[in-house]
Design a protein around this motif. Structure first.
Motif, mmCIF file in Angstrom:
data_model
loop_
_atom_site.group_PDB
_atom_site.id
_atom_site.type_symbol
_atom_site.label_atom_id
_atom_site.label_comp_id
_atom_site.label_asym_id
_atom_site.label_seq_id
_atom_site.Cartn_x
_atom_site.Cartn_y
_atom_site.Cartn_z
ATOM 1 N N TYR A 1 0.851 -1.189 0.000
ATOM 2 C CA TYR A 1 0.000 0.000 0.000
ATOM 3 C C TYR A 1 0.885 1.236 0.000
ATOM 4 O O TYR A 1 1.958 1.263 0.622
ATOM 5 N N TYR B 1 -4.817 1.325 4.344
ATOM 6 C CA TYR B 1 -5.566 0.506 3.401
ATOM 7 C C TYR B 1 -6.665 1.385 2.832
ATOM 8 O O TYR B 1 -7.009 2.427 3.405
ATOM 9 N N VAL B 2 -7.217 1.006 1.694
ATOM 10 C CA VAL B 2 -8.262 1.796 1.055
ATOM 11 C C VAL B 2 -9.612 1.260 1.517
ATOM 12 O O VAL B 2 -9.967 0.115 1.240
ATOM 13 N N TYR C 1 -4.016 6.487 -4.015
ATOM 14 C CA TYR C 1 -3.545 5.207 -3.508
ATOM 15 C C TYR C 1 -2.979 4.318 -4.605
ATOM 16 O O TYR C 1 -3.463 4.306 -5.734
ATOM 17 N N THR D 1 -2.115 0.150 -4.490
ATOM 18 C CA THR D 1 -2.190 -1.035 -3.651
ATOM 19 C C THR D 1 -2.080 -2.281 -4.509
ATOM 20 O O THR D 1 -2.201 -2.224 -5.736
ATOM 21 N N TYR E 1 -6.347 -4.348 -1.296
ATOM 22 C CA TYR E 1 -6.317 -2.900 -1.096
ATOM 23 C C TYR E 1 -5.585 -2.494 0.191
ATOM 24 O O TYR E 1 -5.973 -1.554 0.874
#
Length: 631
Positions: A269, A304-305, A314, A316, A320
């Motif tokens: 990430y 994290y998304v 982002y 990743t 995610y």
């Protein structure tokens, strides 16, 4: 040390190369002039990417020696394409469009430079309005690099004298001005890493054998940070990080621009706060742990998304940025934080996979039976305290259907049972003879328009109102309507219709107010239709219909042929409008809400104010106060 930081930054970038590293537009060195005291040492009180209540901070807050009136210089050749005056938000702001397509903004100004100031006043008199936004033609107000276009101030939502400076593109994306590496700002100080949060993200996940977000303080050695203990965990986890940045010579807590998560040597990430679309800035509520921010004021940034987060910040891999921890496995985790000048700090720690287990633990003292619950994501977490030596099951009811929940683990004399709400909404639970209603009324999914109705409220959710699934609860008690949870963010507004008790109520003076969590009462408004009132809100929580029958207050401060000024205020609904006339002619009154002051600005500076003075101030409930006098 500097060379090591550069090597680390290069290594991180190399790790992301090949799977979609963050695209960055290379800045043109020296293109932009620093807008305050160019060529001299400057200090910042705010940087790009700081977390605000409902948005990312979109630029730089440049200190102005704790005073107003410093010259503000145009950062490059161009023309003034937009100018706005308001008592809120940016206050007095100038937008300058440049030949390279970028736009610089200069906010909270005390004054515009004279040609622009005269133009603004003329337009305000023509439209008879203080709040005004104008879009001059490209050739109307050309500027050269270094031209003084105004004086720094403290207008609008500013919390003290400073210049707010932004760089945007044609799509209104906010760029980080510090990537232009202004020599006026010195930063050799790496970010601070204070705390780490670890959250279980599904019903099977645990942190130190508990289904609960755990928070860990860090231990610092130079630019390296560690945790004092090994973390034992299992299942799908999300990490969040409390980190801030400081610049040389200033104590202000600024935003850390970049965070990278590396697990067992593999980057999972990265977020890099730049090119933030202005219209998506509200999604900061999904970038951070929103509940922690609302409860404690702590800006933990997720590594994290999260669901519903569409910010283009982002990069990743699978899941995610979520970490899947398996039993009997070891995970060496690094969280690398980096500021705009490539100063870097690293948090390193170990997570050991540990299969969840049930352990009987009892408190020394006798505990009275009790039961409570909370919702974490899609999971109903029930905590039950018992006097017995053996943990008892929870009876969960969905209509006439009963389920037995076996405890997942114990903590002292409290057993914890878990239920996935996607299997259905239970209406009550029972434990040791104690029954408790849950009050869950509706599962509301995101990306879908949903109308919820009960006996006292209608709630319309837009397709974009929610980031994630909401398990809706409402209540009505003593005239207070609770709609959802204050700690759950909304992306787009919801529309609510309620039917309050209107006995003895002057509905022309009554409106909806948001109560929040304290004593504050925020005017929300609403439109009456018979005995119902409909309002829109971007906050969930407590609402009440209140009646405002008091007119605003007016206090004369100064009266002369050159200037009239007043203090104005309102005790509930807030100021809606104000207008003044001298000798029957409308006079522009400027407004500063922070000190509740309005003051006159003449169209013709050579003509004295003379004759009868009339000031009318109206609040949002329609109450009006009038001052009359003579000069």
């Amino acid at each position: 040390m500097k060379s090591n930081k550069k090597l680390l930054a290069t290594a991180i970038l190399a790790m992301f190369t090949g799977w979609g590293a963050m695209a960055q537009i290379a800045p043109e060195p020296g293109y932009f002039l620093f807008p305050i005291k160019p060529g001299e040492r400057n200090f910042l009180s705010g940087t790009m990417g700081e977390i605000r209540s409902n948005h990312f901070h979109g630029g730089l807050d440049i200190k102005t020696e704790q005073r107003v009136g410093l010259p503000v210089h145009a950062a490059a050749d161009g023309y003034i394409s937009r100018v706005k005056q308001s008592s809120y938000g940016y206050g007095n702001i100038i937008y300058v469009t440049h030949p390279n397509g970028l736009v610089t903004t200069y906010a909270h100004l005390q004054e515009y430079y004279k040609p622009l100031a005269n133009y603004m006043v003329q337009q305000q008199y023509e439209k008879q309005a203080f709040d005004l936004e104008l879009f001059p033609e490209p050739g109307q107000f050309p500027v050269k690099r270094g031209d003084v276009i105004g004086l720094s101030g403290n207008t609008g939502g500013s919390g003290g004298p400073h210049l707010h400076f932004e760089i945007r593109d044609k799509e209104d994306r906010l760029y980080n001005p510090l990537k232009y590496k202004f020599a006026e700002v010195i930063d050799t100080t790496p970010p601070d890493i204070y705390s780490l949060g670890i959250t279980p993200l599904n019903i099977y996940a645990r942190v130190n054998n508990e289904f609960e977000r755990a928070e860990f303080r860090t231990k610092q050695v130079g630019t390296n940070y560690t945790l004092t203990d090994t973390v034992y965990a299992h299942g799908l986890l999300g990490l969040d990080l409390l980190t801030i940045d400081r610049l040389d010579g200033a104590a202000n807590k600024n935003g850390t621009q970049e965070v990278t998560l590396i697990v067992n040597g593999e980057p999972l990430y990265n977020h890099y706060i730049d090119q933030v679309p202005f219209e998506l800035s509200r999604q900061v509520s999904q970038h951070i742990n929103y509940e922690q921010y609302k409860r404690k004021g702590s800006s933990f940034q997720k590594a994290y998304v999260d669901y519903g987060n569409d910010l283009p910040l982002y990069k990743t891999k699978e899941r995610y940025g979520r970490i899947s921890v398996l039993s009997d496995s070891v995970y060496r985790i690094k969280l690398v934080t980096q500021d705009s000048y490539n100063n870097t700090s690293t948090l390193s720690f170990i997570v050991k996979g540990q299969k969840p287990k049930f352990t009987q633990t009892l408190a020394k003292g006798v505990k009275k039976p009790a039961i409570s619950y909370e919702i974490m994501g899609n999971v109903l977490k029930i905590s039950a305290t018992d006097t017995g030596r053996t943990a008892q099951n929870i009876e969960l009811y969905m209509g006439d259907k009963a389920l037995m929940l076996v405890p997942s683990y114990m903590k002292n004399s409290t057993s914890v049972s878990l239920f996935d709400l996607r299997a259905g909404l239970p209406d009550s639970m029972r434990f040791c003879g104690i029954s408790k209603a849950l009050g869950l009324e509706r599962m509301v999914p995101p990306n879908k328009e949903v109308l919820f109705t009960n006996r006292y409220a209608k709630v319309l959710f837009d397709k974009q109102s929610l980031y994630d699934t909401l398990y809706l609860k409402t209540s009505l008690e003593n005239g207070v309507y609770t709609i959802g949870d204050y700690f759950t963010p909304l992306h787009k507004a919801i529309q609510v219709t309620i039917r309050p008790d209107t006995t003895g109520l002057d509905m022309k003076k009554a409106a909806v107010y948001f109560l929040g969590t304290g004593r504050g009462r925020g005017y929300t408004g609403g439109k009456w239709d018979g005995n119902t009132i409909t309002f829109s809100t971007k906050n969930m929580g407590k609402f009440k219909v209140l009646e405002d029958t008091k007119a605003p207050t007016i206090k004369l401060m100064n009266k002369s042929p050159n200037l009239i000024s007043f203090k104005i205020g309102d005790d509930l609904s807030g100021i809606n409008s104000f207008n003044a006339w001298v000798n029957g002619k409308w006079v522009l009154m400027k407004y500063e809400h922070k000190d509740a002051t309005i003051w006159s600005e003449k169209l013709d500076k050579n003509v004295p104010l003379s004759g009868e003075v009339v000031l009318k101030v109206k609040d949002n409930a329609g109450n009006e106060a009038t001052y009359t006098g003579r000069i």
